[in-house]
Design a protein around this motif. Structure first.
Motif, PDB file in Angstrom:
ATOM      1  N   LEU A  27       0.419 -27.180  -2.732  1.00  0.00           N
ATOM      2  CA  LEU A  27       1.642 -26.034  -2.134  1.00  0.00           C
ATOM      3  C   LEU A  27       1.738 -26.461  -1.115  1.00  0.00           C
ATOM      4  O   LEU A  27       1.186 -26.615  -0.124  1.00  0.00           O
ATOM      5  CB  LEU A  27       0.895 -24.620  -2.533  1.00  0.00           C
ATOM      6  N   GLY A  28       3.220 -26.404  -0.837  1.00  0.00           N
ATOM      7  CA  GLY A  28       3.754 -26.320   0.591  1.00  0.00           C
ATOM      8  C   GLY A  28       3.831 -25.101   1.431  1.00  0.00           C
ATOM      9  O   GLY A  28       3.583 -24.102   0.825  1.00  0.00           O
ATOM     10  N   ARG A  30       6.114 -23.491   3.067  1.00  0.00           N
ATOM     11  CA  ARG A  30       7.415 -22.573   2.871  1.00  0.00           C
ATOM     12  C   ARG A  30       7.317 -22.342   1.417  1.00  0.00           C
ATOM     13  O   ARG A  30       7.492 -20.893   1.404  1.00  0.00           O
ATOM     14  CB  ARG A  30       8.583 -23.582   2.956  1.00  0.00           C
ATOM     15  N   ASP A  31       6.642 -23.056   0.555  1.00  0.00           N
ATOM     16  CA  ASP A  31       6.692 -22.456  -0.973  1.00  0.00           C
ATOM     17  C   ASP A  31       5.520 -21.043  -0.849  1.00  0.00           C
ATOM     18  O   ASP A  31       5.857 -20.260  -1.553  1.00  0.00           O
ATOM     19  CB  ASP A  31       6.085 -23.433  -1.772  1.00  0.00           C
ATOM     20  N   LYS A  34       7.288 -18.113   0.735  1.00  0.00           N
ATOM     21  CA  LYS A  34       8.270 -17.479  -0.426  1.00  0.00           C
ATOM     22  C   LYS A  34       7.474 -16.979  -1.640  1.00  0.00           C
ATOM     23  O   LYS A  34       7.969 -16.008  -1.934  1.00  0.00           O
ATOM     24  CB  LYS A  34       9.353 -18.681  -0.911  1.00  0.00           C
ATOM     25  N   LYS A  35       6.503 -17.621  -2.045  1.00  0.00           N
ATOM     26  CA  LYS A  35       5.819 -17.072  -3.235  1.00  0.00           C
ATOM     27  C   LYS A  35       5.178 -15.961  -2.979  1.00  0.00           C
ATOM     28  O   LYS A  35       5.200 -14.932  -3.861  1.00  0.00           O
ATOM     29  CB  LYS A  35       4.866 -18.184  -3.812  1.00  0.00           C
TER      30      LYS A  35
END
Length: 120
Positions: A27-28, A30-31, A34-35
């Motif tokens: 998982l990044g 930024r992801d 957002k998530k």
């Protein structure tokens, strides 16, 4: 934009899992932002704690134990309250509003007692 409370609390297990996912590349950052609607600063702070070893399985277990103890205490309080209420109901005498041979209606209630005579 959704309205949420001023502060959210995340479990140590969630923080540990998120940091593990970010560090493993699953998982990044930024992801994750957002998530889970997290700020970059918060994620960075958690990653710093994770790298230092401050987020560990022992902390996760201690957090879970504290959470369970709080739930147990709340349930014990509720059981005590219900026990006291039950004892009070058992000790309270029940009033008999209608004799066995009288009929009563929910709307009108019991029939009035006959008077001994007219008004004087």
């Amino acid at each position: 934009m959704s309205s949420r409370g001023p502060y959210r609390r995340h479990t140590a297990q969630f923080k540990l899992q998120l940091c593990s996912d970010i560090r493993s590349g699953a998982l990044g950052r930024r992801d994750a932002q957002k998530k889970y609607a997290l700020s970059a600063n918060l994620i960075q702070m958690w990653l710093t704690q994770f790298d230092r070893g401050e987020l560990s399985t022992e902390e996760v277990e201690a957090d879970a134990i504290a959470e369970y103890e709080a739930k147990i205490a709340a349930l014990e309080r509720k059981v005590g309250q219900l026990t006291m209420e039950l004892e009070l109901v058992k000790k309270t005498p029940r009033l008999r509003l209608v004799s066995d041979n009288e009929r009563s209606s929910i709307i009108t209630g019991p029939k009035p007692a006959p008077s001994g005579g007219g008004a004087k």
